[in-house]
Design a protein around this motif. Structure first.
Motif, PDB file in Angstrom:
ATOM      1  N   ILE A   6       8.997 -36.961 -11.299  1.00  0.00           N
ATOM      2  CA  ILE A   6       9.141 -36.701  -9.621  1.00  0.00           C
ATOM      3  C   ILE A   6       8.878 -35.149  -9.295  1.00  0.00           C
ATOM      4  CG2 ILE A   6      10.494 -36.159  -7.664  1.00  0.00           C
ATOM      5  CD1 ILE A   6      11.733 -39.026  -8.219  1.00  0.00           C
ATOM      6  N   VAL A   7       9.697 -34.276 -10.512  1.00  0.00           N
ATOM      7  CA  VAL A   7       9.425 -32.747 -10.440  1.00  0.00           C
ATOM      8  C   VAL A   7       7.897 -32.396 -10.716  1.00  0.00           C
ATOM      9  CG1 VAL A   7      10.006 -30.751 -11.580  1.00  0.00           C
ATOM     10  CG2 VAL A   7      11.772 -32.350 -10.810  1.00  0.00           C
ATOM     11  N   GLY A   8       7.272 -33.145 -11.689  1.00  0.00           N
ATOM     12  CA  GLY A   8       6.034 -32.912 -12.043  1.00  0.00           C
ATOM     13  C   GLY A   8       5.069 -33.266 -11.116  1.00  0.00           C
ATOM     14  N   LEU A   9       5.182 -34.184 -10.392  1.00  0.00           N
ATOM     15  CA  LEU A   9       4.479 -34.625  -9.035  1.00  0.00           C
ATOM     16  C   LEU A   9       4.345 -33.526  -8.202  1.00  0.00           C
ATOM     17  CD1 LEU A   9       2.853 -36.669  -7.736  1.00  0.00           C
ATOM     18  CD2 LEU A   9       4.723 -37.692  -6.663  1.00  0.00           C
ATOM     19  N   LEU A  10       5.849 -33.209  -7.647  1.00  0.00           N
ATOM     20  CA  LEU A  10       5.866 -32.311  -6.696  1.00  0.00           C
ATOM     21  C   LEU A  10       5.024 -30.724  -7.036  1.00  0.00           C
ATOM     22  CD1 LEU A  10       9.554 -33.128  -5.657  1.00  0.00           C
ATOM     23  CD2 LEU A  10       7.385 -33.520  -4.373  1.00  0.00           C
TER      24      LEU A  10
ATOM     25  N   LEU B 161      -2.211 -27.565  -3.768  1.00  0.00           N
ATOM     26  CA  LEU B 161      -2.181 -26.964  -2.480  1.00  0.00           C
ATOM     27  C   LEU B 161      -2.489 -25.704  -2.367  1.00  0.00           C
ATOM     28  CD1 LEU B 161      -1.987 -27.503   0.752  1.00  0.00           C
ATOM     29  CD2 LEU B 161       0.488 -26.971   0.222  1.00  0.00           C
ATOM     30  N   PHE B 162      -1.804 -24.821  -3.287  1.00  0.00           N
ATOM     31  CA  PHE B 162      -2.068 -23.324  -3.446  1.00  0.00           C
ATOM     32  C   PHE B 162      -3.530 -23.247  -4.020  1.00  0.00           C
ATOM     33  CE2 PHE B 162      -2.271 -19.737  -6.455  1.00  0.00           C
ATOM     34  CZ  PHE B 162      -1.748 -18.736  -5.703  1.00  0.00           C
ATOM     35  N   GLN B 163      -3.926 -24.001  -4.742  1.00  0.00           N
ATOM     36  CA  GLN B 163      -5.584 -23.912  -5.488  1.00  0.00           C
ATOM     37  C   GLN B 163      -6.439 -23.997  -4.116  1.00  0.00           C
ATOM     38  OE1 GLN B 163      -5.597 -26.283  -8.662  1.00  0.00           O
ATOM     39  NE2 GLN B 163      -5.720 -24.456 -10.047  1.00  0.00           N
ATOM     40  N   ALA B 164      -6.113 -24.909  -3.363  1.00  0.00           N
ATOM     41  CA  ALA B 164      -7.104 -25.359  -2.116  1.00  0.00           C
ATOM     42  C   ALA B 164      -7.098 -24.165  -1.148  1.00  0.00           C
ATOM     43  CB  ALA B 164      -6.442 -26.552  -1.602  1.00  0.00           C
ATOM     44  N   LEU B 165      -5.810 -23.669  -0.862  1.00  0.00           N
ATOM     45  CA  LEU B 165      -5.813 -22.630   0.041  1.00  0.00           C
ATOM     46  C   LEU B 165      -6.464 -21.318  -0.379  1.00  0.00           C
ATOM     47  CD1 LEU B 165      -1.986 -23.302   1.381  1.00  0.00           C
ATOM     48  CD2 LEU B 165      -4.243 -23.797   2.769  1.00  0.00           C
ATOM     49  N   THR B 166      -6.045 -21.116  -1.611  1.00  0.00           N
ATOM     50  CA  THR B 166      -6.718 -19.698  -2.192  1.00  0.00           C
ATOM     51  C   THR B 166      -8.210 -19.831  -2.874  1.00  0.00           C
ATOM     52  OG1 THR B 166      -5.555 -20.042  -4.290  1.00  0.00           O
ATOM     53  CG2 THR B 166      -4.438 -18.709  -2.508  1.00  0.00           C
ATOM     54  N   GLN B 167      -8.641 -21.006  -2.956  1.00  0.00           N
ATOM     55  CA  GLN B 167      -9.867 -21.485  -3.733  1.00  0.00           C
ATOM     56  C   GLN B 167      -9.905 -20.734  -4.992  1.00  0.00           C
ATOM     57  OE1 GLN B 167     -13.161 -20.150  -0.815  1.00  0.00           O
ATOM     58  NE2 GLN B 167     -12.822 -21.751   0.511  1.00  0.00           N
ATOM     59  N   ILE B 168      -8.856 -20.816  -5.712  1.00  0.00           N
ATOM     60  CA  ILE B 168      -8.820 -20.593  -7.136  1.00  0.00           C
ATOM     61  C   ILE B 168      -8.992 -21.825  -7.698  1.00  0.00           C
ATOM     62  CG2 ILE B 168      -7.610 -19.796  -9.027  1.00  0.00           C
ATOM     63  CD1 ILE B 168      -6.082 -17.883  -7.029  1.00  0.00           C
ATOM     64  N   GLN B 169      -9.894 -21.874  -8.778  1.00  0.00           N
ATOM     65  CA  GLN B 169     -10.174 -23.277  -9.320  1.00  0.00           C
ATOM     66  C   GLN B 169      -9.878 -23.252 -10.772  1.00  0.00           C
ATOM     67  OE1 GLN B 169     -10.236 -26.187  -7.835  1.00  0.00           O
ATOM     68  NE2 GLN B 169     -10.008 -24.955  -5.998  1.00  0.00           N
TER      69      GLN B 169
ATOM     70  N   LEU C 271      -3.954 -23.153 -14.588  1.00  0.00           N
ATOM     71  CA  LEU C 271      -2.949 -22.861 -13.721  1.00  0.00           C
ATOM     72  C   LEU C 271      -2.129 -23.878 -13.236  1.00  0.00           C
ATOM     73  CD1 LEU C 271      -2.042 -20.569 -11.816  1.00  0.00           C
ATOM     74  CD2 LEU C 271      -3.565 -21.588  -9.914  1.00  0.00           C
ATOM     75  N   VAL C 272      -2.268 -25.113 -13.674  1.00  0.00           N
ATOM     76  CA  VAL C 272      -1.655 -26.489 -13.492  1.00  0.00           C
ATOM     77  C   VAL C 272      -0.525 -26.489 -14.469  1.00  0.00           C
ATOM     78  CG1 VAL C 272      -1.703 -28.862 -12.762  1.00  0.00           C
ATOM     79  CG2 VAL C 272      -3.546 -27.323 -12.089  1.00  0.00           C
ATOM     80  N   PHE C 273      -1.048 -26.364 -15.505  1.00  0.00           N
ATOM     81  CA  PHE C 273      -0.185 -26.926 -16.974  1.00  0.00           C
ATOM     82  C   PHE C 273       1.023 -25.974 -16.826  1.00  0.00           C
ATOM     83  CE2 PHE C 273      -4.532 -28.283 -17.809  1.00  0.00           C
ATOM     84  CZ  PHE C 273      -4.114 -29.645 -17.706  1.00  0.00           C
ATOM     85  N   VAL C 274       1.056 -24.694 -16.949  1.00  0.00           N
ATOM     86  CA  VAL C 274       2.085 -23.978 -17.291  1.00  0.00           C
ATOM     87  C   VAL C 274       3.321 -23.951 -16.354  1.00  0.00           C
ATOM     88  CG1 VAL C 274       2.978 -21.562 -17.627  1.00  0.00           C
ATOM     89  CG2 VAL C 274       0.574 -22.057 -18.438  1.00  0.00           C
ATOM     90  N   PRO C 275       2.979 -23.936 -15.053  1.00  0.00           N
ATOM     91  CA  PRO C 275       4.197 -24.271 -14.207  1.00  0.00           C
ATOM     92  C   PRO C 275       4.862 -25.593 -14.261  1.00  0.00           C
ATOM     93  CG  PRO C 275       2.560 -23.307 -13.000  1.00  0.00           C
ATOM     94  CD  PRO C 275       2.028 -23.563 -14.036  1.00  0.00           C
ATOM     95  N   LYS C 276       3.821 -26.523 -14.318  1.00  0.00           N
ATOM     96  CA  LYS C 276       4.391 -28.090 -14.678  1.00  0.00           C
ATOM     97  C   LYS C 276       5.464 -28.093 -15.921  1.00  0.00           C
ATOM     98  CE  LYS C 276       1.147 -31.344 -12.677  1.00  0.00           C
ATOM     99  NZ  LYS C 276       0.264 -32.451 -12.982  1.00  0.00           N
ATOM    100  N   ILE C 277       4.863 -27.660 -17.006  1.00  0.00           N
ATOM    101  CA  ILE C 277       5.640 -27.673 -18.082  1.00  0.00           C
ATOM    102  C   ILE C 277       6.928 -26.814 -18.107  1.00  0.00           C
ATOM    103  CG2 ILE C 277       5.901 -26.965 -20.692  1.00  0.00           C
ATOM    104  CD1 ILE C 277       2.601 -27.268 -20.810  1.00  0.00           C
ATOM    105  N   ILE C 278       7.032 -25.639 -17.474  1.00  0.00           N
ATOM    106  CA  ILE C 278       8.048 -25.075 -17.152  1.00  0.00           C
ATOM    107  C   ILE C 278       9.055 -25.801 -16.173  1.00  0.00           C
ATOM    108  CG2 ILE C 278       9.178 -22.928 -16.368  1.00  0.00           C
ATOM    109  CD1 ILE C 278       6.810 -21.621 -17.343  1.00  0.00           C
ATOM    110  N   ALA C 279       8.504 -26.335 -15.103  1.00  0.00           N
ATOM    111  CA  ALA C 279       9.221 -27.300 -14.353  1.00  0.00           C
ATOM    112  C   ALA C 279       9.914 -28.329 -14.830  1.00  0.00           C
ATOM    113  CB  ALA C 279       8.665 -27.643 -12.998  1.00  0.00           C
ATOM    114  N   ILE C 280       9.214 -29.216 -15.670  1.00  0.00           N
ATOM    115  CA  ILE C 280       9.622 -30.283 -16.451  1.00  0.00           C
ATOM    116  C   ILE C 280      10.692 -29.906 -17.304  1.00  0.00           C
ATOM    117  CG2 ILE C 280       8.705 -32.123 -17.799  1.00  0.00           C
ATOM    118  CD1 ILE C 280       6.374 -32.283 -16.117  1.00  0.00           C
TER     119      ILE C 280
END
Length: 88
Positions: A26-30, A37-45, A49-58
């Protein structure tokens, strides 16, 4: 041991697996949705960027929920061991 008892143990094992894995999933999904959402709003592709925050959060979720996870898995193991001792 009857087939109904075996199915009961297997069912309890699957539920234990779901309960133990659910907080991290659930945390990984959120976090993934928030990063997307952040990438879509800022157009940073940036793909990394996805992996490090997910790993830390999990990892943090695992540290926080570790007593609950240990108690859940320990309870299941105690049940299985009790059934083994009674069965033999």
């Amino acid at each position: 041991m009857t087939s109904a008892e075996v199915l009961d143990i297997a069912s309890a094992g699957i539920w234990t697996l779901i309960i133990v894995a659910a907080p991290m999933m659930i945390v990984g999904l959120l976090v993934g949705v928030l990063i997307a959402l952040f990438q879509a709003l800022t157009q940073i592709q940036e793909q990394t960027l996805v992996f490090v925050p997910k790993i830390i959060a999990i990892f943090l979720t695992m540290l926080i929920t570790l007593p609950f996870l240990g108690a859940t898995m320990g309870g299941y193991m105690t049940r299985v061991v009790d059934l083994i001792v009674v069965g033999f």
